[in-house]
Design an enzyme around this catalytic site. Sequence first.
Site, PDB file in Angstrom:
ATOM      1  N   ALA A   9     -83.842 -14.983 113.040  1.00 58.32           N
ATOM      2  CA  ALA A   9     -83.976 -13.547 112.780  1.00 58.32           C
ATOM      3  C   ALA A   9     -83.066 -12.755 113.707  1.00 58.32           C
ATOM      4  O   ALA A   9     -83.187 -12.816 114.931  1.00 58.32           O
ATOM      5  CB  ALA A   9     -85.428 -13.119 112.967  1.00 58.32           C
ATOM      6  N   GLY A  47     -79.978  -7.423 110.696  1.00 59.05           N
ATOM      7  CA  GLY A  47     -79.136  -7.487 109.512  1.00 59.05           C
ATOM      8  C   GLY A  47     -79.030  -8.841 108.849  1.00 59.05           C
ATOM      9  O   GLY A  47     -78.415  -8.952 107.787  1.00 59.05           O
ATOM     10  N   CYS A  67     -95.868 -28.509 125.134  1.00 58.93           N
ATOM     11  CA  CYS A  67     -96.202 -29.758 124.451  1.00 58.93           C
ATOM     12  C   CYS A  67     -97.309 -29.537 123.451  1.00 58.93           C
ATOM     13  O   CYS A  67     -98.322 -28.940 123.772  1.00 58.93           O
ATOM     14  CB  CYS A  67     -96.629 -30.815 125.468  1.00 58.93           C
ATOM     15  SG  CYS A  67     -97.114 -32.368 124.715  1.00 58.93           S
TER      16      CYS A  67
END
Length: 279
Positions: free
Chosen positions: A254, A257, A114
């Site tokens: 991410a 490649g 939180c």
Amino acid sequence: MPVEADCPEALAARLEVVRAGGSHSGRARDWVSAEVPVEISFDGQAFAVMMASPADLEDFACGFARTEAGIEDLAAIQAITVQHRLEGIQLDIRLVGQTAMAFAERLLPGRSGCGLCGSRTLEDVVRQPAMIESGPVMTHAALDRALAVLHDAQPAGQLTGSLHAAAWFSIQGELRLVREDIGRHNALDKLLGSLWRQGLSMDEGFLVVTSRASYEMVTKAATAGIAIMAAISAPTALAVRLADSCGLTLIGFARPGRCLIYSHEHRFLDTPEFDSPPA
């Protein structure tokens, strides 16, 4: 800067469980993440309570002091005292020449996931970091090298399956430092605190986090002067707007490649084009 009375504990405990279904049903022992309340105080005055993993606590204290309490000079931290109590852990940060509550009047009852706990105004929630004017330039190959080693750099996460990690890589993609915690904010604070304590330059690497890129993560990274942040998961729209406004290069989804660049793509070379987010 002296550190007193530190008594580190493991990130995980091995507990008895019952496996149901399949060929391995029955009683067994499994690794479970540790999670404890950590009270952070300045000069003996309570400031926040966070649920965290009980490791790298001095790093956590320093990172939190920088990203949440606005301490910009490490020399202002005289000492960190760690006390383990029945109810949890107390971290007291002793400051030089200033009163902690002069810059913070609120108590932050925190949860591991939180970011709004204790906030009373819109300004408390969305803080605008200083503009990042420069920063390094990285390649896609460097990001791929980083992702290739990230999994093995999370030993506690591999054991429990429930810890986040924040990792710092050289601009060539070589692992320099990693911290794990039950909370993504805590893992990042621990990493930033360690980088700060070691005096490492934010112009010589990039950040990778295993969580989503929320606005709090962008705020913390930018506050520390980090120019490039890559997340394994997605960013939020507010995180993208904040990254764009403060000059941070924000990368999401991410994968080896491929990735998506959401802001300030000039720091990312050989940038691929995507029609949709990677699966």
